[in-house]
Scaffold this motif. Structure first.
Motif, PDB file in Angstrom:
ATOM      1  N   MET A   1       0.844  -1.177   0.000  1.00  0.00           N
ATOM      2  CA  MET A   1       0.000   0.000   0.000  1.00  0.00           C
ATOM      3  C   MET A   1       0.881   1.229   0.000  1.00  0.00           C
ATOM      4  N   ARG A   2       0.536   2.198  -0.780  1.00  0.00           N
ATOM      5  CA  ARG A   2       1.298   3.422  -0.932  1.00  0.00           C
ATOM      6  C   ARG A   2       1.029   4.355   0.241  1.00  0.00           C
ATOM      7  N   ILE A   3       2.078   4.908   0.801  1.00  0.00           N
ATOM      8  CA  ILE A   3       1.943   5.878   1.878  1.00  0.00           C
ATOM      9  C   ILE A   3       2.511   7.187   1.378  1.00  0.00           C
ATOM     10  N   PHE A   4       1.757   8.261   1.496  1.00  0.00           N
ATOM     11  CA  PHE A   4       2.182   9.575   1.049  1.00  0.00           C
ATOM     12  C   PHE A   4       3.368   9.987   1.897  1.00  0.00           C
ATOM     13  N   SER A   5       4.546  10.089   1.300  1.00  0.00           N
ATOM     14  CA  SER A   5       5.743  10.463   2.037  1.00  0.00           C
ATOM     15  C   SER A   5       5.492  11.782   2.742  1.00  0.00           C
ATOM     16  N   GLY A   6       5.899  12.017   3.896  1.00  0.00           N
ATOM     17  CA  GLY A   6       5.616  13.259   4.585  1.00  0.00           C
ATOM     18  C   GLY A   6       4.324  13.202   5.377  1.00  0.00           C
ATOM     19  N   LEU A   7       3.393  12.355   4.995  1.00  0.00           N
ATOM     20  CA  LEU A   7       2.175  12.181   5.777  1.00  0.00           C
ATOM     21  C   LEU A   7       2.172  10.808   6.428  1.00  0.00           C
ATOM     22  N   ALA A   8       3.264  10.104   6.335  1.00  0.00           N
ATOM     23  CA  ALA A   8       3.331   8.768   6.912  1.00  0.00           C
ATOM     24  C   ALA A   8       3.012   8.779   8.401  1.00  0.00           C
ATOM     25  N   ALA A   9       3.320   9.873   9.059  1.00  0.00           N
ATOM     26  CA  ALA A   9       3.037   9.973  10.491  1.00  0.00           C
ATOM     27  C   ALA A   9       1.542   9.928  10.777  1.00  0.00           C
ATOM     28  N   LEU A  10       0.718  10.134   9.778  1.00  0.00           N
ATOM     29  CA  LEU A  10      -0.722  10.095   9.991  1.00  0.00           C
ATOM     30  C   LEU A  10      -1.237   8.669  10.158  1.00  0.00           C
TER      31      LEU A  10
ATOM     32  N   LEU B   1     -15.286  19.196  -3.545  1.00  0.00           N
ATOM     33  CA  LEU B   1     -13.833  19.143  -3.467  1.00  0.00           C
ATOM     34  C   LEU B   1     -13.251  19.372  -4.857  1.00  0.00           C
ATOM     35  N   ARG B   2     -12.241  20.259  -4.924  1.00  0.00           N
ATOM     36  CA  ARG B   2     -11.579  20.567  -6.191  1.00  0.00           C
ATOM     37  C   ARG B   2     -10.069  20.508  -5.978  1.00  0.00           C
ATOM     38  N   SER B   3      -9.334  20.246  -7.012  1.00  0.00           N
ATOM     39  CA  SER B   3      -7.870  20.168  -6.908  1.00  0.00           C
ATOM     40  C   SER B   3      -7.256  21.567  -6.988  1.00  0.00           C
ATOM     41  N   ASP B   4      -7.652  22.424  -6.046  1.00  0.00           N
ATOM     42  CA  ASP B   4      -7.251  23.830  -6.061  1.00  0.00           C
ATOM     43  C   ASP B   4      -6.168  24.189  -5.050  1.00  0.00           C
ATOM     44  N   CYS B   5      -5.841  23.303  -4.128  1.00  0.00           N
ATOM     45  CA  CYS B   5      -4.920  23.658  -3.050  1.00  0.00           C
ATOM     46  C   CYS B   5      -3.559  22.996  -3.247  1.00  0.00           C
ATOM     47  N   LEU B   6      -2.556  23.642  -2.690  1.00  0.00           N
ATOM     48  CA  LEU B   6      -1.199  23.110  -2.708  1.00  0.00           C
ATOM     49  C   LEU B   6      -0.815  22.737  -1.289  1.00  0.00           C
ATOM     50  N   ILE B   7       0.024  21.719  -1.159  1.00  0.00           N
ATOM     51  CA  ILE B   7       0.502  21.315   0.156  1.00  0.00           C
ATOM     52  C   ILE B   7       2.017  21.432   0.186  1.00  0.00           C
ATOM     53  N   GLU B   8       2.501  22.034   1.258  1.00  0.00           N
ATOM     54  CA  GLU B   8       3.942  22.126   1.492  1.00  0.00           C
ATOM     55  C   GLU B   8       4.241  21.450   2.812  1.00  0.00           C
ATOM     56  N   ARG B   9       5.332  20.718   2.879  1.00  0.00           N
ATOM     57  CA  ARG B   9       5.740  20.027   4.091  1.00  0.00           C
ATOM     58  C   ARG B   9       7.046  20.638   4.598  1.00  0.00           C
ATOM     59  N   SER B  10       7.128  20.880   5.902  1.00  0.00           N
ATOM     60  CA  SER B  10       8.370  21.391   6.481  1.00  0.00           C
ATOM     61  C   SER B  10       8.541  20.833   7.889  1.00  0.00           C
TER      62      SER B  10
ATOM     63  N   VAL C   1       5.100  20.087   9.777  1.00  0.00           N
ATOM     64  CA  VAL C   1       4.026  21.054   9.562  1.00  0.00           C
ATOM     65  C   VAL C   1       3.603  20.980   8.096  1.00  0.00           C
ATOM     66  N   LEU C   2       2.305  20.866   7.882  1.00  0.00           N
ATOM     67  CA  LEU C   2       1.728  20.870   6.542  1.00  0.00           C
ATOM     68  C   LEU C   2       1.092  22.234   6.332  1.00  0.00           C
ATOM     69  N   THR C   3       1.507  22.922   5.287  1.00  0.00           N
ATOM     70  CA  THR C   3       0.904  24.209   4.946  1.00  0.00           C
ATOM     71  C   THR C   3       0.016  23.987   3.741  1.00  0.00           C
ATOM     72  N   MET C   4      -1.271  24.219   3.930  1.00  0.00           N
ATOM     73  CA  MET C   4      -2.251  24.060   2.869  1.00  0.00           C
ATOM     74  C   MET C   4      -2.461  25.440   2.249  1.00  0.00           C
TER      75      MET C   4
ATOM     76  N   PHE D   1      -4.001  30.471   3.560  1.00  0.00           N
ATOM     77  CA  PHE D   1      -3.374  29.188   3.884  1.00  0.00           C
ATOM     78  C   PHE D   1      -3.765  28.739   5.285  1.00  0.00           C
ATOM     79  N   ARG D   2      -3.551  27.468   5.540  1.00  0.00           N
ATOM     80  CA  ARG D   2      -3.724  26.874   6.875  1.00  0.00           C
ATOM     81  C   ARG D   2      -2.466  26.074   7.170  1.00  0.00           C
ATOM     82  N   ARG D   3      -2.007  26.147   8.411  1.00  0.00           N
ATOM     83  CA  ARG D   3      -0.856  25.354   8.835  1.00  0.00           C
ATOM     84  C   ARG D   3      -1.325  24.304   9.820  1.00  0.00           C
ATOM     85  N   LEU D   4      -1.000  23.045   9.533  1.00  0.00           N
ATOM     86  CA  LEU D   4      -1.398  21.913  10.364  1.00  0.00           C
ATOM     87  C   LEU D   4      -0.162  21.190  10.863  1.00  0.00           C
ATOM     88  N   LEU D   5      -0.158  20.866  12.141  1.00  0.00           N
ATOM     89  CA  LEU D   5       0.945  20.145  12.765  1.00  0.00           C
ATOM     90  C   LEU D   5       0.577  18.680  12.893  1.00  0.00           C
ATOM     91  N   VAL D   6       1.418  17.795  12.384  1.00  0.00           N
ATOM     92  CA  VAL D   6       1.215  16.354  12.524  1.00  0.00           C
ATOM     93  C   VAL D   6       1.645  15.983  13.935  1.00  0.00           C
TER      94      VAL D   6
END
Length: 130
Positions: A1-10, A57-66, A73-76, A83-88
Motif C-alpha cells: 500500500m502506498r503511503i504519502f511520504s511526509g504524511l506517513a506519520a498520519l 472538493l476541487r484540486s485547487d490547493c497546494l501542500i507544502e511540508r516542512s 508542519v503541513l501548509t495548505m 493558507f492553513r498550517r497543520l501540525l502532525v
C-alpha cells in the motif's frame, strides 16, 4: 500500500476510528482509481479541497511540508493566497492547527484517505489508516 511520504506519520490515525463502511466501497475499481489519482496528485503537491464552506472538493490547493522544532508542519495553500498550517502530532490525534487557534476534525474516509476539516475548509489527504 502506498503511503504519502511526509504524511506517513498520519498512520497513527488508527486511534481516531475506522472506515468499515467505506472500505467496502473502496474495492470498487472506479473508486480505487480515484483514490490512486488523488494520491499521485498529492505527491506532486496538489490536494483536493473545499474552501469557505463549499461542499465540492476541487484540486485547487497546494501542500507544502516542512520540519520544525514542533514536528512536521503541513501548509495548505489556497488559490486566493490564504493558507492553513497543520501540525502532525505524535499522540495519535493526527493533526492540530499549528497555531492552536481552531479545532481540526480528522475523519478517515478509507484505509488510504482522510478528510481534514478546520474552520470552513476541508482537505482530502492520502494517509494510511489502521
Amino acid at each position: 500500500m502506498r503511503i504519502f511520504s511526509g504524511l506517513a506519520a498520519l498512520a497513527a490515525l488508527a486511534a481516531c476510528g475506522t472506515a468499515s463502511e467505506d472500505q467496502a466501497v473502496e474495492s470498487d475499481p472506479l473508486v480505487e482509481a480515484e483514490v490512486e489519482a488523488r494520491s499521485e496528485l498529492a505527491e506532486s503537491g496538489v490536494v483536493y479541497c473545499a474552501l469557505g464552506g463549499a461542499t465540492e472538493l476541487r484540486s485547487d490547493c497546494l501542500i507544502e511540508r516542512s520540519e520544525t522544532g514542533q514536528g512536521l508542519v503541513l501548509t495548505m495553500r489556497h488559490p486566493d493566497g490564504g493558507f492553513r498550517r497543520l501540525l502532525v502530532t505524535n499522540d495519535g490525534s493526527g493533526l492540530v492547527a499549528a497555531d492552536g487557534a481552531e479545532a481540526v476534525a480528522v475523519t478517515p474516509i478509507s484505509e488510504r484517505e482522510i478528510e481534514v476539516a478546520i474552520g470552513g475548509d476541508t482537505y482530502r489527504l492520502p494517509a494510511t489508516v489502521r
